[in-house]
Design an enzyme around this catalytic site. Structure first.
Site, PDB file in Angstrom:
ATOM      1  N   GLU A  41       0.826  -1.217   0.000  1.00  0.00           N
ATOM      2  CA  GLU A  41       0.000   0.000   0.000  1.00  0.00           C
ATOM      3  C   GLU A  41       0.854   1.260   0.000  1.00  0.00           C
ATOM      4  OE1 GLU A  41      -2.646  -0.974  -0.801  1.00  0.00           O
ATOM      5  OE2 GLU A  41      -2.854  -2.943   0.116  1.00  0.00           O
ATOM      6  N   GLY A  42       1.993   1.195  -0.666  1.00  0.00           N
ATOM      7  CA  GLY A  42       2.935   2.311  -0.691  1.00  0.00           C
ATOM      8  C   GLY A  42       3.939   2.153   0.412  1.00  0.00           C
TER       9      GLY A  42
END
Length: 597
Positions: free
Chosen positions: A443-444
């Site tokens: 998610e980054g």
């Protein structure tokens, strides 16, 4: 911890909801449309714990050992996963916060935060299957045209179908502007997608009859970079006229990743080969549409980190209380050599308290985040909604990065408490360590989150959103300044808030004058903001303990001791981080520093 399995820390959860955040009163006063009473919250806590302890926790180790199996393009999940999902869906858990018109219960986001922590603590691999669907549901509700919304939203809200988020491609991870998946108009309002996506959690499985993929792709002639990315809904099977899964939609699972942890979750390579899809939102504005789900996933990562942090702490505390090894340093020599539980050792206690405090800090923060979502959506005053929106924008990257980094440290300490027993599979803590390690990555990555905080959330508005957080801390300091018992907690936090305010202009100036230093200190800045937030909540926890729990109450003493430990042993990290804010980036960027050997 009962029966050697995960059990939710119900007492601490209730303390956060009732005494620290005062959820019932806050929502009734400021967002009556999202109001919930303590009795309902108790039912959620007890019901979720019963399901997670009774159904999911027993599958955690076996799911890790069995893993998922791909055969003829179909994935089989570990034994028991499907039966547990059927119970989950039949019990109404997927639709806790979904709209009633879609078959949901329309509860506030606090319900989802409570459930998310428990699902992840008891069995994170299983939890990934339904929890991604929650973000997909919200994305569809926010962006889909009426006909698609009517068909797909209820299926996700009731758990009949699950959802995924398909972003990453070979060569296009964090930089989504490089993605190459194409979407060609089909001539009938739909599109045909061609391309490959990798690292797709829950991309193929046997838990539900259909899977709804939300896919980023490019339209013909789209601009280069992220400005040319659109979002599409692509079902695994095309629904027929009655909404039942029908024809296979040319979405192929080519592989499931052989990975360090999360063995019970199918992380897939998906190939779209003329798969029919439907546009969500506007052409070339897919990232803005997808951010509904991406932000949900980032907050979900925080919940996963909290759950695993809590589970690792439960296991290491139980082990430390039982393991007899060496003598307590305060044991009289005349008492003989008999060994004591290792929980008597100061360094073991330091490790246990670090785990405990990181978990309890994250719980206050993430539940408060859920409260801000409800205030943003349902607040009865525009100023209140705006403040909640600004704080959410500022602190979402902190909720993802700060919480997950701390969880990795905590589970590593849990393994350390176990000693050699922690490094072998018998105790199960090594599985938790393998499972938690992905959280700072997906998610980054957390470096990306730090850059997002500094370059996108603080720089563009000259720190206005950050100043909202600092003002919130100042109001708290002023409100409780006449309480001598609060001084040990308020003073260090107030000092950090004032120093942050002083440092901010120079930091923003560095974005123009010294961009390398500006970028290189982003992670340090995120850690400072994380401690501003945690310090704020430990002040609230200490105040709640002092004013709402009776003298002599063991839980009151426990909370005050935890607050002291946080400020004396963890909060002091900010001194090193502040020092590095002004450090030159030369030693980082010096070419010779990374010469090939």
């Amino acid at each position: 911890m009962k029966d050697g399995l995960y059990s939710a820390p119900q007492k601490d959860i209730r303390f956060v909801l009732r005494e620290v955040l005062e959820v019932e009163r806050t929502l009734a006063r400021h967002a009556p449309a999202a109001a919930i009473d303590n009795e309902t919250l108790d039912q959620i806590i007890e019901g979720a714990d019963r399901f997670c302890h009774g159904e999911l926790a027993p599958l955690n180790a076996t799911g890790d050992q069995q893993g998922c199996v791909l055969k003829d393009g179909k994935v089989s999940t570990p034994d028991g996963f499907r039966a547990a999902y059927e119970i989950y869906a039949a019990s109404g858990w997927p639709g806790l916060c979904a709209k009633e018109e879609d078959g949901g219960q329309a509860l506030p986001m606090m319900a989802s935060a409570i459930l998310g922590e428990m699902l992840s603590g008891s069995n994170i691999s299983w939890a990934l299957y339904p929890r991604l669907s929650e973000g997909a549901y919200r994305c569809i509700v926010a962006n889909a045209p009426a006909d698609l919304r009517k068909l797909y939203a209820p299926k996700l809200a009731t758990g009949q179908w699950t959802g995924t988020m398909c972003l990453t491609e070979p060569g296009a991870g964090t930089d989504l502007g490089l993605l190459r998946t194409q979407a060609a108009p089909a001539g009938d309002g739909g599109y045909l997608l061609n391309g490959t996506k990798i690292f797709i959690s829950s991309g193929e499985h046997d838990l539900t009859e259909n899977i709804v993929h939300l896919v980023l792709a490019r339209l013909p002639g789209a601009p280069a970079g992220t400005r040319g990315v659109s979002l599409f809904l692509v079902p695994k099977r095309l629904p027929d006229a009655e909404g039942r899964p029908g024809e296979f939609n040319q979405v192929f699972c080519d592989a499931i990743e052989d990975k360090l942890g999360l063995h019970g979750n199918a992380t897939c390579v998906l190939r779209f080969e003329g798969a029919r899809g439907y546009l969500l939102g506007e052409p070339d504005k897919g990232l803005a549409a997808m951010f509904v789900m991406m932000n949900s996933a980032r907050l979900g990562t925080g919940a996963q980190a909290l759950g695993l942090n809590e589970w690792g702490y439960q296991k290491s505390l139980a082990y430390a209380q039982e393991r007899l090894q060496s003598r307590s340093p305060v044991k009289p020599k005349s008492a003989g050599y008999g060994p004591d539980p290792i929980v008597c050792q100061p360094d073991v206690r330091r490790m246990l308290l670090t785990q405990k405090v990181w978990a309890e800090s994250a719980r206050m923060f993430l539940y408060w985040i859920a409260l801000q979502i409800d205030l943003d959506l349902h607040g009865n005053e525009e100023g209140l909604r705006r403040e909640a929106r600004d704080l959410l924008a500022l602190l979402t990257p902190v909720a993802k990065a700060f919480v997950s980094d701390n969880a990795v440290e905590s589970v590593s300490l849990a393994m350390q408490v176990h000693g050699g027993s922690g490094y072998v599979t018998d105790t199960g803590i090594e599985q938790t360590f393998r499972d938690v390690r992905i959280l700072p990555i997906y998610e980054g990555t957390n470096g990306v989150q730090a850059n997002d905080l500094l370059a996108r959330k603080v720089l563009p508005d000259d720190g206005a959103r950050l100043k909202r957080l600092l003002a919130m801390i100042e109001r708290q300091d002023q409100a409780w300044a006449d309480m001598p018992a609060m001084a040990p907690f308020l003073a260090p936090l107030s000092s950090l808030a004032q120093r942050t305010q002083t440092l901010l202009p120079g930091l923003l100036d560095a974005a123009v004058r010294d961009p390398l230093r500006f970028s290189s200190c982003a992670t340090d800045f995120l850690r400072i903001v994380g401690h501003l937030v945690y310090g704020y909540f430990w002040c609230r926890a200490a105040h709640a303990a002092l004013t709402k729990l009776p003298d002599g109450d063991a839980f009151r003493s426990e909370k005050l001791a935890a607050a002291r430990f946080y400020f004396e042993h963890l909060f002091v990290e900010v001194e090193m981080r502040i020092a590095r804010l002004s450090a030159s980036a030369d030693s980082i960027m010096e070419p010779a520093a990374l010469e090939c050997r």
